[in-house]
Design a protein around this motif. Sequence first.
Motif, PDB file in Angstrom:
ATOM      1  N   SER A  35       0.989  -1.116  -0.068  1.00  0.00           N
ATOM      2  CA  SER A  35      -0.046   0.070  -0.026  1.00  0.00           C
ATOM      3  C   SER A  35       0.839   1.346  -0.010  1.00  0.00           C
ATOM      4  O   SER A  35       0.239   2.416  -0.067  1.00  0.00           O
ATOM      5  N   THR A  38       2.151   7.560   2.832  1.00  0.00           N
ATOM      6  CA  THR A  38       1.861   8.858   2.631  1.00  0.00           C
ATOM      7  C   THR A  38       2.773   9.598   3.654  1.00  0.00           C
ATOM      8  O   THR A  38       3.135   9.220   4.601  1.00  0.00           O
ATOM      9  N   ALA A  40       1.638  12.098   5.452  1.00  0.00           N
ATOM     10  CA  ALA A  40       0.775  12.355   6.720  1.00  0.00           C
ATOM     11  C   ALA A  40       1.492  10.902   7.454  1.00  0.00           C
ATOM     12  O   ALA A  40       1.411  11.038   8.960  1.00  0.00           O
ATOM     13  N   GLN A  41       1.517   9.852   7.010  1.00  0.00           N
ATOM     14  CA  GLN A  41       1.553   8.782   7.915  1.00  0.00           C
ATOM     15  C   GLN A  41       2.920   8.668   8.361  1.00  0.00           C
ATOM     16  O   GLN A  41       3.115   8.255   9.651  1.00  0.00           O
ATOM     17  N   GLU A  71      -0.341   9.617  -7.234  1.00  0.00           N
ATOM     18  CA  GLU A  71      -1.302  10.595  -6.803  1.00  0.00           C
ATOM     19  C   GLU A  71      -2.478   9.771  -6.524  1.00  0.00           C
ATOM     20  O   GLU A  71      -3.195   9.118  -7.422  1.00  0.00           O
ATOM     21  N   THR A  72      -3.144  10.078  -5.490  1.00  0.00           N
ATOM     22  CA  THR A  72      -4.527   9.374  -4.798  1.00  0.00           C
ATOM     23  C   THR A  72      -5.354  10.466  -4.395  1.00  0.00           C
ATOM     24  O   THR A  72      -4.801  11.805  -4.155  1.00  0.00           O
ATOM     25  N   ASP A  73      -6.874  10.128  -3.896  1.00  0.00           N
ATOM     26  CA  ASP A  73      -7.210  11.282  -3.249  1.00  0.00           C
ATOM     27  C   ASP A  73      -6.803  11.464  -1.952  1.00  0.00           C
ATOM     28  O   ASP A  73      -7.360  12.543  -1.337  1.00  0.00           O
ATOM     29  N   LYS A  74      -6.234  10.682  -1.102  1.00  0.00           N
ATOM     30  CA  LYS A  74      -5.531  10.921   0.006  1.00  0.00           C
ATOM     31  C   LYS A  74      -4.371  11.556  -0.092  1.00  0.00           C
ATOM     32  O   LYS A  74      -3.631  12.066   0.953  1.00  0.00           O
ATOM     33  N   GLY A  75      -3.811  11.880  -1.286  1.00  0.00           N
ATOM     34  CA  GLY A  75      -2.462  12.336  -1.521  1.00  0.00           C
ATOM     35  C   GLY A  75      -1.518  11.628  -2.129  1.00  0.00           C
ATOM     36  O   GLY A  75      -1.901  10.546  -2.664  1.00  0.00           O
ATOM     37  N   ILE A  77       1.342   8.842  -2.505  1.00  0.00           N
ATOM     38  CA  ILE A  77       1.564   7.696  -2.256  1.00  0.00           C
ATOM     39  C   ILE A  77       3.193   7.182  -2.339  1.00  0.00           C
ATOM     40  O   ILE A  77       3.092   7.250  -3.718  1.00  0.00           O
TER      41      ILE A  77
END
Length: 87
Positions: A35, A38, A40-41, A71-75, A77
């Motif tokens: 996975s 990010t 943020a993680q 790029e994803t909707d979460k930012g 990765i």
Amino acid sequence: MTTPIAATQNSDRNTKVAKKPTRQKQLYKMLTRKSGVTIAQLQQTFGWQPHTARAAISAQRKAGRVVDRAETDKGSIYRIVEMQGNQ
């Protein structure tokens, strides 16, 4: 002065303590997950600022690893990509 019995007890105590993985090893493990990770993680896990997390990822690139960014909707990765020739 240390007696032989005391020296044995000290060495037994030292061998039972497990070493905590370094931040670089923890970062590598997170980047190799399917996975990915990010920014943020990384901030939450290590307590880093965003620029520090990006610099750590950049250091992985400088060490010769191929880091992919998606790029994803979460930012963004990030994950380390294993090259076909390196297996």
